[in-house]
Motif scaffolding. Structure first.
Motif, PDB file in Angstrom:
ATOM      1  N   SER A   1       0.846  -1.194   0.000  1.00 55.19           N
ATOM      2  CA  SER A   1       0.000   0.000   0.000  1.00 55.19           C
ATOM      3  C   SER A   1       0.877   1.239   0.000  1.00 55.19           C
ATOM      4  O   SER A   1       2.056   1.187   0.372  1.00 55.19           O
ATOM      5  CB  SER A   1      -0.947  -0.006   1.206  1.00 55.19           C
ATOM      6  OG  SER A   1      -0.235  -0.205   2.391  1.00 55.19           O
TER       7      SER A   1
ATOM      8  N   PHE B   1      -4.371   1.844   6.914  1.00 52.24           N
ATOM      9  CA  PHE B   1      -5.189   0.821   7.567  1.00 52.24           C
ATOM     10  C   PHE B   1      -4.781   0.663   9.035  1.00 52.24           C
ATOM     11  O   PHE B   1      -5.633   0.659   9.931  1.00 52.24           O
ATOM     12  CB  PHE B   1      -5.094  -0.527   6.844  1.00 52.24           C
ATOM     13  CG  PHE B   1      -5.879  -1.575   7.573  1.00 52.24           C
ATOM     14  CD1 PHE B   1      -7.260  -1.594   7.464  1.00 52.24           C
ATOM     15  CD2 PHE B   1      -5.269  -2.465   8.441  1.00 52.24           C
ATOM     16  CE1 PHE B   1      -8.015  -2.501   8.183  1.00 52.24           C
ATOM     17  CE2 PHE B   1      -6.016  -3.384   9.164  1.00 52.24           C
ATOM     18  CZ  PHE B   1      -7.393  -3.398   9.037  1.00 52.24           C
TER      19      PHE B   1
ATOM     20  N   THR C   1     -10.241   4.170   0.003  1.00 54.19           N
ATOM     21  CA  THR C   1      -9.688   2.942  -0.569  1.00 54.19           C
ATOM     22  C   THR C   1      -8.387   3.166  -1.320  1.00 54.19           C
ATOM     23  O   THR C   1      -7.680   2.212  -1.601  1.00 54.19           O
ATOM     24  CB  THR C   1     -10.703   2.287  -1.509  1.00 54.19           C
ATOM     25  OG1 THR C   1     -11.130   3.246  -2.458  1.00 54.19           O
ATOM     26  CG2 THR C   1     -11.896   1.753  -0.743  1.00 54.19           C
TER      27      THR C   1
ATOM     28  N   GLN D   1      -5.401   1.377   0.070  1.00 51.55           N
ATOM     29  CA  GLN D   1      -5.434  -0.062   0.358  1.00 51.55           C
ATOM     30  C   GLN D   1      -4.395  -0.798  -0.491  1.00 51.55           C
ATOM     31  O   GLN D   1      -3.762  -0.226  -1.371  1.00 51.55           O
ATOM     32  CB  GLN D   1      -6.861  -0.582   0.163  1.00 51.55           C
ATOM     33  CG  GLN D   1      -7.777   0.035   1.229  1.00 51.55           C
ATOM     34  CD  GLN D   1      -9.217  -0.415   1.128  1.00 51.55           C
ATOM     35  OE1 GLN D   1      -9.566  -1.231   0.307  1.00 51.55           O
ATOM     36  NE2 GLN D   1     -10.057   0.146   1.984  1.00 51.55           N
ATOM     37  N   SER D   2      -4.239  -2.087  -0.212  1.00 50.74           N
ATOM     38  CA  SER D   2      -3.059  -2.794  -0.734  1.00 50.74           C
ATOM     39  C   SER D   2      -3.312  -3.411  -2.106  1.00 50.74           C
ATOM     40  O   SER D   2      -4.361  -4.004  -2.354  1.00 50.74           O
ATOM     41  CB  SER D   2      -2.627  -3.863   0.268  1.00 50.74           C
ATOM     42  OG  SER D   2      -3.725  -4.610   0.731  1.00 50.74           O
TER      43      SER D   2
ATOM     44  N   TYR E   1      -7.680  -4.342  -5.368  1.00 52.75           N
ATOM     45  CA  TYR E   1      -6.948  -4.474  -4.109  1.00 52.75           C
ATOM     46  C   TYR E   1      -6.914  -5.936  -3.679  1.00 52.75           C
ATOM     47  O   TYR E   1      -7.836  -6.705  -3.967  1.00 52.75           O
ATOM     48  CB  TYR E   1      -7.623  -3.635  -3.028  1.00 52.75           C
ATOM     49  CG  TYR E   1      -7.802  -2.207  -3.457  1.00 52.75           C
ATOM     50  CD1 TYR E   1      -6.708  -1.360  -3.553  1.00 52.75           C
ATOM     51  CD2 TYR E   1      -9.049  -1.723  -3.825  1.00 52.75           C
ATOM     52  CE1 TYR E   1      -6.854  -0.052  -3.979  1.00 52.75           C
ATOM     53  CE2 TYR E   1      -9.209  -0.417  -4.253  1.00 52.75           C
ATOM     54  CZ  TYR E   1      -8.102   0.415  -4.328  1.00 52.75           C
ATOM     55  OH  TYR E   1      -8.248   1.701  -4.759  1.00 52.75           O
TER      56      TYR E   1
ATOM     57  N   GLU F   1      -5.385  -8.795  -0.378  1.00 49.87           N
ATOM     58  CA  GLU F   1      -4.697  -9.052   0.898  1.00 49.87           C
ATOM     59  C   GLU F   1      -4.600 -10.571   1.101  1.00 49.87           C
ATOM     60  O   GLU F   1      -5.161 -11.350   0.347  1.00 49.87           O
ATOM     61  CB  GLU F   1      -5.428  -8.414   2.073  1.00 49.87           C
ATOM     62  CG  GLU F   1      -4.629  -7.296   2.768  1.00 49.87           C
ATOM     63  CD  GLU F   1      -3.235  -7.708   3.293  1.00 49.87           C
ATOM     64  OE1 GLU F   1      -2.889  -8.900   3.288  1.00 49.87           O
ATOM     65  OE2 GLU F   1      -2.500  -6.818   3.720  1.00 49.87           O
TER      66      GLU F   1
END
Ligand SMILES: [Fe+2]
Length: 507
Positions: free
Chosen positions: A335, A340, A357, A360-361, A383, A385
């Motif tokens: 990210s 977060f 957003t 985000q990652s 995105y 995770e």
């Protein structure tokens, strides 16, 4: 690199204990706003169940098969760990990472699926369970009338991950000891003792196992001391070596990767600033600080290479491998900042979703070439995770990563499971729809000698519409076909972070 002496270990412990000397604000008794906000949100919004309190007695029940069937011979236990206790006496933790470790098992066999959940009986949990209130300063919260700290294990919640090592299950946190658990009963056995002056020294939540040798590598972080602890453990759980990696910038380092020859760390731009309570506030995001990649030779910890990358942050890697010329390639959920950890994980405790957003990652491929040259490339839009790999290829060149995935219009979390080919970018996905929030997808090989990627994906999810937790099994190579089997509990569990799989024998 220096050997980790008993004096070093004691310094590490003292660093955490010293934090307790800071003054903490008294809690006003007119009502805890975080507790009340969560109660109000939870009354109307079942998504908030991801951070519900698990019952003190835990769970123990069969799951109902709602579609499909279990493939022949598919037998084993999925263990998952995550925070499960967030409030006591109408006072609620401020940060998602603070909750007490709650371990779940899903036993899958010919007779169906049995689910259990137990709190990990850390020292902290036992003290607070007896007192009926939170006492210990947590990573991201300081409870009313807090007690002091003598070392990291005083605040150990063992809530992040779980691995099998020899005949024990280890529930892992990242600031202190692994917690030993009986894999059959889920009984807590206490902090894992390594001897050699290493008791209580941080043992992080993402150990990596070499597929050929079974050797397990791990690290622990001492961000205030700008150093990492390195751990090398035998397949039976015997400590083979431990030592210090000095002069590592004090960043929040959550995960690492191994290659055939190296241990690879990525220190993000979320850096230790100065000691504060709660401890997580000791870290600040420095948008001018490049990320630093460090590769340490497995056979000689004094040999290291390093690279600078653009500023950013990560929690999790997929995996890594090393080319013949020493070039390292790795994939990660990167990210552009640490929003977060610094905001989203607070918002969720009030029952609110992070809405920004853009921080985000994303799934990135990082190339670390000889001569300090590096490259960071996006592997896809959207995105991701919890990237996962075929464990038989940990540290080796591979093709696929499985992860959870979501888009910019889904601030409340992922509903999609995805597989991406790192070399072609091709991907395969299944979206459960807007009401089913998915958790880490674990890859399980079909057989020890099955070809790469041939196996199963197993993941849990919250069906918010039904207010129930579900378990879904997929053919790992054909996610878009949908689950081959799905089960549902009669209740909703708090979200976990990470899990592991024990094939075969059921308790
Ligand atoms: Fe993690």
């Amino acid at each position: 690199m220096t050997a980790l002496s008993r004096r070093d270990a004691l310094q590490l412990l003292a660093a955490a204990g010293g934090a307790a000397a800071f003054n903490t604000p008294a809690f006003a008794r007119q009502g805890d706003p975080v507790f009340m906000d969560y109660q109000a949100a939870a009354a109307n919004d079942p998504w908030t169940l991801i951070v519900r309190d698990a019952p003190a007695a835990g769970f123990d029940s069969r799951a109902e098969l709602i579609s499909g069937h279990v493939p022949d011979g598919f037998t084993g236990t999925l263990y998952r760990n995550g925070p499960g206790r967030f409030s006591r006496q109408d006072w609620r933790y401020r940060h998602w990472f603070d909750g007490d470790g709650f371990l779940q098992s899903w036993q899958i066999g010919p007779d169906g699926v049995h689910h259990r959940g137990r709190f990990i009986e850390t020292d902290k949990w036992q003290i607070e369970e007896a007192a009926g209130r939170f006492i210990v300063p947590a990573l991201g919260s300081v409870p009313p009338q807090p007690g002091g700290l003598t070392g990291p294990d005083d605040m150990n919640v063992a809530n992040t991950s779980v691995i099998l090592l020899g005949d024990e299950l280890l529930a892992l946190w990242e600031g202190g000891s692994a917690w030993s658990i009986d894999p059959d009963t889920l009984d807590s056995r206490g902090a894992r003792r390594w001897g050699n002056g290493l008791d209580g020294v941080p043992f992080s939540a993402h150990p990596k196992r070499e597929p050929e040798t079974g050797i397990v590598w791990n690290f622990g972080q001492d961000a205030p001391g700008a150093r990492l602890i390195l751990w090398k453990i035998g397949p039976d759980g015997t400590l083979l070596d431990a030592g210090l990696l000095n002069d590592v910038p004090g960043g929040m380092v959550h995960d690492f990767v191994i290659t055939e020859h190296s241990l690879v760390f990525l220190v993000g731009s979320y850096r230790f600033d100065r000691m504060r309570l709660p401890f997580i506030e000791s870290f600040q995001f420095d948008e001018d600080a490049p990320m630093l990649a460090i590769a340490v030779d497995k056979n000689d910890w004094s040999v290291r290479r390093s690279w600078e990358l653009p500023p950013g942050f990560l929690f999790h890697f997929g995996g890594a491998w090393e080319e013949a010329d020493g070039t390292i390639r790795l994939d990660a959920a990167l990210s552009q900042d640490a929003r977060f950890a610094m905001a989203g994980a607070y918002d969720v405790m009030r029952g609110q979703a992070e809405t920004q957003t853009d921080s985000q990652s994303r799934h990135m491929l990082v190339t670390l070439a000889p001569g300090g040259r590096s490259r960071v490339e996006a592997l896809g839009a959207g995105y991701i995770e919890f990237p996962q790999v075929d464990p038989r290829l940990t540290g080796l060149r591979r093709r696929d990563t499985w992860h959870i995935a979501w888009d910019a219009d889904q601030p409340r979390g992922a509903t999609r499971i995805e597989r991406r080919n790192l070399h072609t970018g091709a991907h395969d996905a299944f979206d459960h729809g807007p009401d089913i929030y998915v958790e880490e997808p674990l890859f399980i090989p079909a057989a020890p000698d099955a070809p790469e990627g041939q196996g199963w994906i197993l993941h849990t999810a919250l069906n918010a519409g039904a207010r129930r937790t579900e378990l879904h099994l997929f053919n790992a190579g054909h996610l878009s076909d949908g689950p081959v089997a799905s089960w549902r509990l009669g209740y909703a569990c708090p979200f976990g972070f990470h899990g592991c799989w024990r094939s075969g024998r059921l308790a």
